[in-house]
Design a protein around this motif. Structure first.
Motif, PDB file in Angstrom:
ATOM      1  N   ARG A 113       0.835  -1.205   0.000  1.00  0.00           N
ATOM      2  CA  ARG A 113       0.000   0.000   0.000  1.00  0.00           C
ATOM      3  C   ARG A 113       0.874   1.262   0.000  1.00  0.00           C
ATOM      4  NH1 ARG A 113      -5.157  -0.276   1.122  1.00  0.00           N
ATOM      5  NH2 ARG A 113      -5.171   1.692   2.289  1.00  0.00           N
ATOM      6  N   GLN A 171       3.328   1.825   1.807  1.00  0.00           N
ATOM      7  CA  GLN A 171       3.569   2.147   3.206  1.00  0.00           C
ATOM      8  C   GLN A 171       4.660   1.234   3.772  1.00  0.00           C
ATOM      9  OE1 GLN A 171       2.375   4.554   5.046  1.00  0.00           O
ATOM     10  NE2 GLN A 171       0.348   5.154   4.284  1.00  0.00           N
ATOM     11  N   THR A 182      -0.186   8.311   7.931  1.00  0.00           N
ATOM     12  CA  THR A 182      -1.413   7.601   7.609  1.00  0.00           C
ATOM     13  C   THR A 182      -2.623   8.486   7.882  1.00  0.00           C
ATOM     14  OG1 THR A 182      -2.731   5.588   8.048  1.00  0.00           O
ATOM     15  CG2 THR A 182      -1.398   6.413   9.877  1.00  0.00           C
ATOM     16  N   PRO A 183      -3.353   8.882   6.825  1.00  0.00           N
ATOM     17  CA  PRO A 183      -3.111   8.685   5.397  1.00  0.00           C
ATOM     18  C   PRO A 183      -1.822   9.388   4.952  1.00  0.00           C
ATOM     19  CG  PRO A 183      -5.392   9.349   5.776  1.00  0.00           C
ATOM     20  CD  PRO A 183      -4.646   9.560   7.063  1.00  0.00           C
ATOM     21  N   THR A 191       0.463   9.272  -1.496  1.00  0.00           N
ATOM     22  CA  THR A 191      -0.296   8.137  -2.022  1.00  0.00           C
ATOM     23  C   THR A 191      -1.765   8.122  -1.631  1.00  0.00           C
ATOM     24  OG1 THR A 191       0.163   6.679  -0.140  1.00  0.00           O
ATOM     25  CG2 THR A 191       1.822   6.782  -1.893  1.00  0.00           C
ATOM     26  N   THR A 194      -2.939   6.653   0.862  1.00  0.00           N
ATOM     27  CA  THR A 194      -3.250   5.363   1.480  1.00  0.00           C
ATOM     28  C   THR A 194      -3.041   5.418   2.988  1.00  0.00           C
ATOM     29  OG1 THR A 194      -0.988   4.553   1.162  1.00  0.00           O
ATOM     30  CG2 THR A 194      -2.595   4.082  -0.582  1.00  0.00           C
ATOM     31  N   THR A 195      -3.809   4.591   3.698  1.00  0.00           N
ATOM     32  CA  THR A 195      -3.630   4.449   5.140  1.00  0.00           C
ATOM     33  C   THR A 195      -2.884   3.156   5.436  1.00  0.00           C
ATOM     34  OG1 THR A 195      -5.765   3.317   5.362  1.00  0.00           O
ATOM     35  CG2 THR A 195      -5.753   5.709   5.664  1.00  0.00           C
ATOM     36  N   THR A 216     -10.561  10.548   5.716  1.00  0.00           N
ATOM     37  CA  THR A 216     -10.483   9.137   5.354  1.00  0.00           C
ATOM     38  C   THR A 216     -11.833   8.703   4.816  1.00  0.00           C
ATOM     39  OG1 THR A 216     -11.019   8.506   7.629  1.00  0.00           O
ATOM     40  CG2 THR A 216      -8.694   8.576   7.029  1.00  0.00           C
ATOM     41  N   VAL A 265      -3.776   0.532  -5.949  1.00  0.00           N
ATOM     42  CA  VAL A 265      -4.338   0.691  -4.605  1.00  0.00           C
ATOM     43  C   VAL A 265      -5.239   1.920  -4.619  1.00  0.00           C
ATOM     44  CG1 VAL A 265      -3.855   0.945  -2.146  1.00  0.00           C
ATOM     45  CG2 VAL A 265      -2.224  -0.263  -3.616  1.00  0.00           C
ATOM     46  N   THR A 266      -6.530   1.725  -4.403  1.00  0.00           N
ATOM     47  CA  THR A 266      -7.436   2.865  -4.350  1.00  0.00           C
ATOM     48  C   THR A 266      -7.130   3.690  -3.106  1.00  0.00           C
ATOM     49  OG1 THR A 266      -9.183   1.678  -5.515  1.00  0.00           O
ATOM     50  CG2 THR A 266      -9.851   3.590  -4.208  1.00  0.00           C
ATOM     51  N   PRO A 267      -6.820   4.969  -3.264  1.00  0.00           N
ATOM     52  CA  PRO A 267      -6.516   5.794  -2.094  1.00  0.00           C
ATOM     53  C   PRO A 267      -7.735   5.901  -1.191  1.00  0.00           C
ATOM     54  CG  PRO A 267      -6.786   7.157  -4.052  1.00  0.00           C
ATOM     55  CD  PRO A 267      -6.781   5.745  -4.524  1.00  0.00           C
ATOM     56  N   ASP A 268      -7.514   5.717   0.112  1.00  0.00           N
ATOM     57  CA  ASP A 268      -8.635   5.778   1.050  1.00  0.00           C
ATOM     58  C   ASP A 268      -8.527   6.943   2.019  1.00  0.00           C
ATOM     59  OD1 ASP A 268      -6.401   4.537   2.205  1.00  0.00           O
ATOM     60  OD2 ASP A 268      -7.599   3.305   3.551  1.00  0.00           O
TER      61      ASP A 268
END
Length: 390
Positions: A151, A153, A174-175, A179, A181-182, A212, A315-318
């Motif tokens: 991810r 990360q 995180t996030p 990116t 992403t978390t 988020t 990876v879909t960013p959340d």
């Protein structure tokens, strides 16, 4: 005229490459070109009227003097209540330190923890200033290649693999910027266990915490009260130019960070602090949540639209408001691609080289902190650009 040599630490701090893109964009706009900005990480929303009114009230009432270096009690109390209400975690007010933006918080954390020569693990890609804060104290940011499988990360396995006798701790976000992403809760817990087993420190950047999607926001403090948490009023609270943030530190660090804050900053802006108290009122939280929903709508439009254009987004960013897209199917040079898109399509994006060497040549960052109409126009322009063979 003889000039004195500059400090050697400057050699470890790279310039922001995106500034070249922004200079090019400004020159084009001065020529009358209409550009769509998807490069800068700044919300297109501003502070709600009640927050502005609170600042004006503080000025009218003459509350303009220095505050304590740790911040005004009203704001530290409001932040502590926010942790209780939003995350069901108790954070004592005296461990909350209000700072002149998240950048000041990161500077204070690194100043208190990073010894000369010490390594700090962080993922590649990551926000460039994070490694530069470490370098400012003659530490070494050790970038760990972190791809889509992780991810983008840092992982617990990576901490085990890359920790050496010189490693002092980790710096996570995180996030994440760039990116979006978390770090998944179980993975974050495992990372912290690896760090604690080695008597290291963990600095966790949560400045996009409120933004988020697909799941509720969280804080590392529910896992580990000894983590050093960095947060900001710039992103979720839409107060970028107010330069206000906060940090949560373990009990044993409070006096040390206070000493540094007194010497380096005196105090955060008094006006910004009094204004920020209003951010936590229920009416303002409702505004911020509505804006968050709008950001999610933008993400849900942009990610599939970019995939359809040929960008790979595994990876879909959340979280946050970024899409970190692999453009290797479209170009073999992301930096040239970003500049060409600017010149020919009038769309400002950020090349990956600012975020570390691992993804530099084949990734670009899109910010969706712009209106949905502008995002749709940007996609239309990109489609036309790609149709013409770039």
């Amino acid at each position: 005229m003889m000039s004195h040599p500059l400090a050697s630490r400057l050699d470890q701090i790279a310039p922001f490459h995106v500034m070249e893109i922004l200079k090019m964009a400004k020159a084009l706009e001065q020529q009358g070109r209409h550009l769509i900005h998807m490069g800068i990480g700044e919300p297109d929303f501003t502070a709600p009227p009640a927050v502005v009114d609170a600042a004006a009230s503080a000025m009218r009432d003459g509350r303009l003097q220095y505050t304590t270096a740790l911040g005004i009690p009203e704001l530290r109390s409001a932040i502590a209540k926010h942790y209780r209400d939003a995350f069901n975690v108790e954070v004592p007010e005296h461990r909350i330190i209000v700072t002149a933006g998240a950048s000041a918080a990161l500077l204070l954390a690194c100043g208190a923890l990073v010894q000369p020569g010490a390594e700090v693990l962080m993922p590649d890609p990551s926000y460039p200033c994070n490694r530069h804060f470490v370098a400012a104290f003659e530490g070494k940011a050790k970038l760990v290649n972190s791809g889509a499988e992780q991810r983008y990360q840092l992982s617990a396995a990576a901490v085990r693999e890359h920790w050496t006798a010189q490693t002092a701790g980790v710096l996570l976000a995180t996030p994440s910027n760039p990116t979006g992403t978390t770090i998944q809760p179980d993975e974050l817990k495992a990372i912290l266990q690896e760090v604690r087993a080695r008597d290291g420190f963990a600095i966790v950047d949560e400045i996009y915490q409120g933004l988020t999607y697909d799941h509720a926001p969280s804080t590392v403090l529910t896992i580990d009260q000894d983590a050093i948490v960095i947060n900001s009023f710039s992103k979720y609270f839409s107060m970028t130019g107010w330069r206000l943030g906060w940090m949560v530190v373990p009990e044993h660090m409070v006096a040390a960070v206070e000493k540094l804050a007194q010497n380096w900053f005196i105090c955060p802006s008094s006006i910004a602090q009094y204004a920020a108290v209003a951010c936590f009122e229920p009416q303002q939280i409702a505004i911020f949540e509505a804006r968050k929903a709008e950001m999610q709508t933008r993400r849900d439009y942009l990610v599939p639209a970019l995939r359809e254009l040929g960008f790979s987004i595994p990876v879909t960013p959340d979280g946050a408001f970024y899409v970190y897209a692999n453009c290797s199917a479209l170009t073999d040079d992301a930096d040239h691609f970003a500049k060409d898109v600017l010149q020919k399509a009038g769309v400002v994006i950020t090349p990956g080289q600012d975020f570390g060497p691992f993804t530099a040549k084949d990734h670009v960052r899109f910010s969706y902190a712009n209106s949905l109409d502008n995002l749709k126009e940007a996609v239309r322009r990109l489609a036309e650009y790609l149709k013409q063979g770039s």
